[in-house]
Design a protein around this motif. Structure first.
Motif, PDB file in Angstrom:
ATOM      1  N   GLU A  16       0.831  -1.213   0.000  1.00 54.58           N
ATOM      2  CA  GLU A  16       0.000   0.000   0.000  1.00 54.58           C
ATOM      3  C   GLU A  16       0.867   1.267   0.000  1.00 54.58           C
ATOM      4  N   ASP A  17       2.073   1.179   0.624  1.00 50.84           N
ATOM      5  CA  ASP A  17       2.954   2.349   0.635  1.00 50.84           C
ATOM      6  C   ASP A  17       3.372   2.737  -0.780  1.00 50.84           C
ATOM      7  N   LEU A  18       3.356   1.758  -1.688  1.00 50.17           N
ATOM      8  CA  LEU A  18       3.728   2.042  -3.086  1.00 50.17           C
ATOM      9  C   LEU A  18       2.484   2.221  -3.959  1.00 50.17           C
ATOM     10  N   GLY A  19       1.330   2.320  -3.318  1.00 54.42           N
ATOM     11  CA  GLY A  19       0.100   2.555  -4.077  1.00 54.42           C
ATOM     12  C   GLY A  19      -0.456   1.305  -4.722  1.00 54.42           C
ATOM     13  N   VAL A  20      -0.093   0.124  -4.191  1.00 57.36           N
ATOM     14  CA  VAL A  20      -0.586  -1.134  -4.760  1.00 57.36           C
ATOM     15  C   VAL A  20      -1.365  -1.871  -3.687  1.00 57.36           C
ATOM     16  N   CYS A  21      -2.514  -2.395  -4.072  1.00 55.14           N
ATOM     17  CA  CYS A  21      -3.316  -3.151  -3.102  1.00 55.14           C
ATOM     18  C   CYS A  21      -3.780  -4.447  -3.755  1.00 55.14           C
ATOM     19  N   PHE A  22      -3.600  -5.554  -3.071  1.00 55.25           N
ATOM     20  CA  PHE A  22      -4.040  -6.848  -3.610  1.00 55.25           C
ATOM     21  C   PHE A  22      -5.408  -7.203  -3.035  1.00 55.25           C
ATOM     22  N   PHE A  23      -6.297  -7.649  -3.914  1.00 51.34           N
ATOM     23  CA  PHE A  23      -7.626  -8.095  -3.492  1.00 51.34           C
ATOM     24  C   PHE A  23      -7.799  -9.555  -3.878  1.00 51.34           C
ATOM     25  N   SER A  24      -8.561 -10.267  -3.080  1.00 53.59           N
ATOM     26  CA  SER A  24      -8.919 -11.622  -3.495  1.00 53.59           C
ATOM     27  C   SER A  24      -9.991 -11.509  -4.581  1.00 53.59           C
ATOM     28  N   ALA A  25     -10.119 -12.581  -5.357  1.00 57.89           N
ATOM     29  CA  ALA A  25     -11.145 -12.590  -6.421  1.00 57.89           C
ATOM     30  C   ALA A  25     -12.528 -12.386  -5.796  1.00 57.89           C
ATOM     31  N   GLU A  26     -12.718 -12.972  -4.600  1.00 57.79           N
ATOM     32  CA  GLU A  26     -14.026 -12.840  -3.948  1.00 57.79           C
ATOM     33  C   GLU A  26     -14.311 -11.378  -3.583  1.00 57.79           C
ATOM     34  N   ALA A  27     -13.278 -10.668  -3.136  1.00 60.58           N
ATOM     35  CA  ALA A  27     -13.474  -9.258  -2.759  1.00 60.58           C
ATOM     36  C   ALA A  27     -13.822  -8.414  -3.983  1.00 60.58           C
ATOM     37  N   VAL A  28     -13.184  -8.722  -5.122  1.00 61.47           N
ATOM     38  CA  VAL A  28     -13.491  -7.981  -6.348  1.00 61.47           C
ATOM     39  C   VAL A  28     -14.951  -8.221  -6.740  1.00 61.47           C
ATOM     40  N   ALA A  29     -15.364  -9.504  -6.653  1.00 61.73           N
ATOM     41  CA  ALA A  29     -16.761  -9.833  -6.994  1.00 61.73           C
ATOM     42  C   ALA A  29     -17.713  -9.130  -6.035  1.00 61.73           C
ATOM     43  N   ALA A  30     -17.350  -9.078  -4.740  1.00 62.46           N
ATOM     44  CA  ALA A  30     -18.219  -8.428  -3.751  1.00 62.46           C
ATOM     45  C   ALA A  30     -18.334  -6.933  -4.030  1.00 62.46           C
ATOM     46  N   LEU A  31     -17.217  -6.316  -4.432  1.00 60.42           N
ATOM     47  CA  LEU A  31     -17.257  -4.889  -4.773  1.00 60.42           C
ATOM     48  C   LEU A  31     -18.177  -4.652  -5.972  1.00 60.42           C
ATOM     49  N   GLY A  32     -18.065  -5.546  -6.977  1.00 58.06           N
ATOM     50  CA  GLY A  32     -18.920  -5.423  -8.164  1.00 58.06           C
ATOM     51  C   GLY A  32     -20.384  -5.516  -7.785  1.00 58.06           C
ATOM     52  N   THR A  33     -20.696  -6.481  -6.922  1.00 58.44           N
ATOM     53  CA  THR A  33     -22.085  -6.655  -6.482  1.00 58.44           C
ATOM     54  C   THR A  33     -22.565  -5.411  -5.736  1.00 58.44           C
ATOM     55  N   ALA A  34     -21.686  -4.865  -4.890  1.00 58.89           N
ATOM     56  CA  ALA A  34     -22.071  -3.685  -4.108  1.00 58.89           C
ATOM     57  C   ALA A  34     -22.372  -2.502  -5.034  1.00 58.89           C
ATOM     58  N   PHE A  35     -21.547  -2.320  -6.066  1.00 53.27           N
ATOM     59  CA  PHE A  35     -21.788  -1.208  -7.001  1.00 53.27           C
ATOM     60  C   PHE A  35     -23.069  -1.438  -7.794  1.00 53.27           C
ATOM     61  N   ASP A  36     -23.289  -2.697  -8.215  1.00 51.54           N
ATOM     62  CA  ASP A  36     -24.469  -2.989  -9.040  1.00 51.54           C
ATOM     63  C   ASP A  36     -25.763  -2.838  -8.251  1.00 51.54           C
ATOM     64  N   SER A  37     -25.752  -3.379  -7.018  1.00 48.06           N
ATOM     65  CA  SER A  37     -27.009  -3.448  -6.264  1.00 48.06           C
ATOM     66  C   SER A  37     -27.168  -2.293  -5.284  1.00 48.06           C
ATOM     67  N   GLY A  38     -26.056  -1.606  -4.977  1.00 47.24           N
ATOM     68  CA  GLY A  38     -26.114  -0.541  -3.978  1.00 47.24           C
ATOM     69  C   GLY A  38     -26.177  -1.082  -2.565  1.00 47.24           C
ATOM     70  N   ARG A  39     -25.938  -2.411  -2.417  1.00 46.26           N
ATOM     71  CA  ARG A  39     -25.986  -3.002  -1.070  1.00 46.26           C
ATOM     72  C   ARG A  39     -24.684  -3.740  -0.779  1.00 46.26           C
ATOM     73  N   ILE A  40     -24.242  -3.615   0.456  1.00 48.02           N
ATOM     74  CA  ILE A  40     -22.993  -4.276   0.846  1.00 48.02           C
ATOM     75  C   ILE A  40     -23.271  -5.772   1.040  1.00 48.02           C
ATOM     76  N   PRO A  41     -22.460  -6.654   0.457  1.00 51.24           N
ATOM     77  CA  PRO A  41     -22.675  -8.094   0.656  1.00 51.24           C
ATOM     78  C   PRO A  41     -22.576  -8.487   2.128  1.00 51.24           C
ATOM     79  N   LEU A  42     -23.493  -9.326   2.559  1.00 49.25           N
ATOM     80  CA  LEU A  42     -23.516  -9.726   3.973  1.00 49.25           C
ATOM     81  C   LEU A  42     -23.042 -11.160   4.175  1.00 49.25           C
ATOM     82  N   THR A  43     -22.761 -11.844   3.080  1.00 45.97           N
ATOM     83  CA  THR A  43     -22.331 -13.247   3.222  1.00 45.97           C
ATOM     84  C   THR A  43     -20.893 -13.398   2.764  1.00 45.97           C
TER      85      THR A  43
END
Ligand code: SF4
Ligand code: SF4
Length: 202
Positions: A16-43
């Motif tokens: 993160e100090d170099l401006g890089v952040c690693f996400f798991s594939a699941e986190a990327v999918a959860a972010l996509g769902t949150a943007f699409d639905s406007g709701r934070i994933p609860l599972t």
């Protein structure tokens, strides 16, 4: 990071100090769902690792207590068994079945008491296994001597503590069952605390 971005992380810095952040594939999918639905994933999808090391992918609500998950899947935990959030090397033992699933819980492991590694006071026998296995090429057998003595700065200055990537392999292979990984975590925590206090005091 080196292979994809051509960047090597300097010792003591985080991605993160170099401006890089690693996400798991699941986190990327959860972010996509949150943007699409406007709701934070609860599972959360979790790998459940049973005592016989068989695995099962389960989906559960964040905040579910461990005891409810174990009851649902018919798993029993005896008094000295270990329950671990994460895998066998970097995972952290939890001490209550009331512990809830966290947003970053990726795996839950039940380790039979006969398989649980207990730390010991047995001295280092210089077998060299920790050094051979360390992906950061750290002289772990020497580093741990400083850390056992609470000499964290010396460990960082002379034995590259801050190049450690927290993989936990050294503890896993240590024949003397020295809690090396715990020493490393404690040392990093104490150094960070000292640096923060120094910065706060100007
Ligand atoms: S936890 Fe750190 S010191 Fe131990 S093997 Fe991994 S990188 Fe090396
Ligand atoms: S694996 Fe354990 S016993 Fe072997 S050299 Fe490393 S610290 Fe010492």
């Amino acid at each position: 990071m080196k292979n994809v971005l051509g960047q090597i992380l300097p010792a003591g810095q985080r991605c993160e100090d170099l401006g890089v952040c690693f996400f798991s594939a699941e986190a990327v999918a959860a972010l996509g769902t949150a943007f699409d639905s406007g709701r934070i994933p609860l599972t959360k999808v979790i790998t459940l690792i049973r005592k016989d090391y068989s695995q099962k992918l389960i989906e559960t609500r964040i905040g579910t207590p461990l005891k409810d998950i174990f009851t649902k899947y018919g798993l029993s935990v005896n008094e000295k068994d270990r329950v671990i959030f994460g895998g066998p090397m970097r995972g952290l033992a939890v001490y209550s079945l009331e512990q809830p699933v966290q947003p970053d819980t990726d795996a839950i492991m039940i380790l039979d008491q006969s398989q649980a590694a207990y730390a010991s006071n047995y001295p280092c026998v210089n077998c060299g296994d920790c050094v051979r296995t360390c992906p950061a090429n750290i002289q772990v057998n020497l580093l741990v001597r400083f850390l056992e003595a609470g000499q964290y700065e010396e460990g960082a200055d002379y034995y590259d503590l801050l190049s450690c990537i927290d993989c936990g392999l050294c503890s896993y292979v240590c024949i003397s069952k020295i809690p090396i990984f715990q020493y490393i975590k404690l040392a990093k925590y104490e150094l960070e605390r000292a640096n923060t206090a120094e910065a706060a005091n100007g």
